[in-house]
Design a protein around this motif. Structure first.
Motif, PDB file in Angstrom:
ATOM      1  N   VAL A 201       0.822  -1.214   0.000  1.00  0.00           N
ATOM      2  CA  VAL A 201       0.000   0.000   0.000  1.00  0.00           C
ATOM      3  C   VAL A 201       0.854   1.260   0.000  1.00  0.00           C
ATOM      4  O   VAL A 201       0.312   2.370  -0.080  1.00  0.00           O
ATOM      5  CB  VAL A 201      -0.956   0.019   1.218  1.00  0.00           C
ATOM      6  N   LEU A 202       2.158   1.120   0.077  1.00  0.00           N
ATOM      7  CA  LEU A 202       3.024   2.299   0.009  1.00  0.00           C
ATOM      8  C   LEU A 202       3.008   2.860  -1.407  1.00  0.00           C
ATOM      9  O   LEU A 202       3.127   2.110  -2.376  1.00  0.00           O
ATOM     10  CB  LEU A 202       4.459   1.941   0.389  1.00  0.00           C
ATOM     11  N   PRO A 203       2.873   4.159  -1.542  1.00  0.00           N
ATOM     12  CA  PRO A 203       2.956   4.755  -2.882  1.00  0.00           C
ATOM     13  C   PRO A 203       4.305   4.463  -3.517  1.00  0.00           C
ATOM     14  O   PRO A 203       5.326   4.319  -2.817  1.00  0.00           O
ATOM     15  CB  PRO A 203       2.774   6.254  -2.600  1.00  0.00           C
ATOM     16  N   ASP A 204       4.328   4.372  -4.837  1.00  0.00           N
ATOM     17  CA  ASP A 204       5.581   4.099  -5.550  1.00  0.00           C
ATOM     18  C   ASP A 204       6.635   5.144  -5.186  1.00  0.00           C
ATOM     19  O   ASP A 204       6.362   6.351  -5.216  1.00  0.00           O
ATOM     20  CB  ASP A 204       5.339   4.109  -7.058  1.00  0.00           C
ATOM     21  N   GLU A 206       7.866   5.811  -2.356  1.00  0.00           N
ATOM     22  CA  GLU A 206       7.777   6.339  -0.986  1.00  0.00           C
ATOM     23  C   GLU A 206       8.754   5.593  -0.087  1.00  0.00           C
ATOM     24  O   GLU A 206       8.875   4.372  -0.169  1.00  0.00           O
ATOM     25  CB  GLU A 206       6.357   6.171  -0.456  1.00  0.00           C
ATOM     26  N   ALA A 252       5.403   6.768   6.413  1.00  0.00           N
ATOM     27  CA  ALA A 252       5.596   6.662   4.972  1.00  0.00           C
ATOM     28  C   ALA A 252       5.742   8.080   4.459  1.00  0.00           C
ATOM     29  O   ALA A 252       4.799   8.867   4.509  1.00  0.00           O
ATOM     30  CB  ALA A 252       4.412   5.966   4.318  1.00  0.00           C
ATOM     31  N   GLY A 253       6.934   8.427   4.000  1.00  0.00           N
ATOM     32  CA  GLY A 253       7.205   9.826   3.688  1.00  0.00           C
ATOM     33  C   GLY A 253       7.230  10.627   4.970  1.00  0.00           C
ATOM     34  O   GLY A 253       7.653  10.151   6.017  1.00  0.00           O
ATOM     35  N   ASP A 256       2.338  10.143   6.746  1.00  0.00           N
ATOM     36  CA  ASP A 256       1.481   9.011   7.090  1.00  0.00           C
ATOM     37  C   ASP A 256       2.153   8.094   8.105  1.00  0.00           C
ATOM     38  O   ASP A 256       3.200   7.491   7.826  1.00  0.00           O
ATOM     39  CB  ASP A 256       1.132   8.210   5.834  1.00  0.00           C
ATOM     40  N   TYR A 268      -4.558   1.151   8.155  1.00  0.00           N
ATOM     41  CA  TYR A 268      -4.453   1.233   6.692  1.00  0.00           C
ATOM     42  C   TYR A 268      -3.290   0.411   6.174  1.00  0.00           C
ATOM     43  O   TYR A 268      -3.334  -0.115   5.065  1.00  0.00           O
ATOM     44  CB  TYR A 268      -4.310   2.700   6.272  1.00  0.00           C
TER      45      TYR A 268
END
Length: 271
Positions: A201-204, A206, A252-253, A256, A268
């Motif tokens: 679920v981590l954005p590309d 990130e 994440a970044g 989040d 999440y």
């Protein structure tokens, strides 16, 4: 030959003025009485040192931050023993007991009896901080140091040592049946934790970061309807003040929150 003395020093005033006056007015053998009392006091002190030594070792935990006591264990001791334990701890933290009086020992014992969740007492050369059920004695400025901020990138497969003695963390990307492990240094006050999350679920692009907790941080835990303030979780779980300052949070970044020590993975990101 006469040697002049100055009355600027209290010891000189006692020796040359106060004691001769008291001896002449009340007891000509005053110096002998005082010498006998001093000898008896020294014997008493030697006895107490031996009696306190095993008790002190049982209820005291020594760390790089200072000396820790469980308030319940300290409170079970007779009051005379409590005072001696605190005096011994102050001597260990400061190196001596110069300028330490009964009022300083009583101030520390008073915060142990305080009904507040946290309390603090400052004495010459040391400070005492009570947080919930634990008392910390340390040198001034070391219980809640000013430096607390850190932000580090977590690289896959690499063990990351957190600043300020906050432990270790390792991020592994793995398949079914294996686990990602958050590992903390042996001998630290923090236990080992293991947390699994879904890296899909981590954005590309990130990256995962680990930083210290900040006021305002919120975590939506698995099975809970809404996010909770991490500060409220500290209160509910009785996390002591000096541990909170460097409490690790994985993000994440920059924004989040993925994981918070002891409170787990955000819903999440949960595997």
């Amino acid at each position: 030959t006469l040697f002049p003395y100055t009355t600027l020093f209290r010891s000189n005033r006692l020796r040359h003025e106060a004691i001769p006056y008291l001896a002449g007015a009340f007891n000509s053998n005053l110096e002998g009485v005082l010498a006998g009392m001093a000898e008896a006091a020294a014997d008493e002190e030697a006895y107490w040192i031996e009696q306190i030594k095993p008790i002190y070792g049982q209820i005291t935990k020594r760390t790089g931050l200072g000396l820790f006591f469980q308030i319940a264990a300290l409170g079970e001791l007779p009051m005379a023993v409590q005072r001696r334990v605190i005096r011994r701890a102050l001597a260990e933290v400061r190196g001596n007991l110069r300028a330490i009086g009964m009022e300083h020992v009583e101030a520390i014992l008073a915060i142990c009896r305080s009904k507040h969740g946290h309390d603090r007492a400052v004495v010459p050369g040391a400070e005492a901080l009570r947080s919930f059920d634990t008392l910390l004695l340390a040198k001034p400025g070391e219980t809640l140091p000013a430096d607390r901020h850190y932000r580090l990138e977590l690289r896959e497969g690499e063990e990351c040592e957190l600043p300020f003695g906050a432990g270790w963390i390792r991020f592994n990307r793995s398949g079914p049946g294996s686990r990602n492990c958050d590992k903390f240094e042996e001998g630290q006050q923090f236990s080992t934790e293991v947390a699994d999350f879904d890296a899909g679920v981590l954005p590309d692009g990130e990256v995962l970061l680990v930083r210290n907790w900040e006021p305002g941080d919120e975590l939506l835990r698995v099975g809970h309807k809404g996010p909770e303030k991490v500060k409220s979780l500290f209160q509910d779980h009785k996390v002591v003040l000096w541990e909170r300052r460097h409490w690790p949070v994985v993000t994440a970044g920059d924004d989040d929150i993925v994981w918070v020590r002891r409170f787990g993975v955000a819903a999440y990101f949960a595997a």
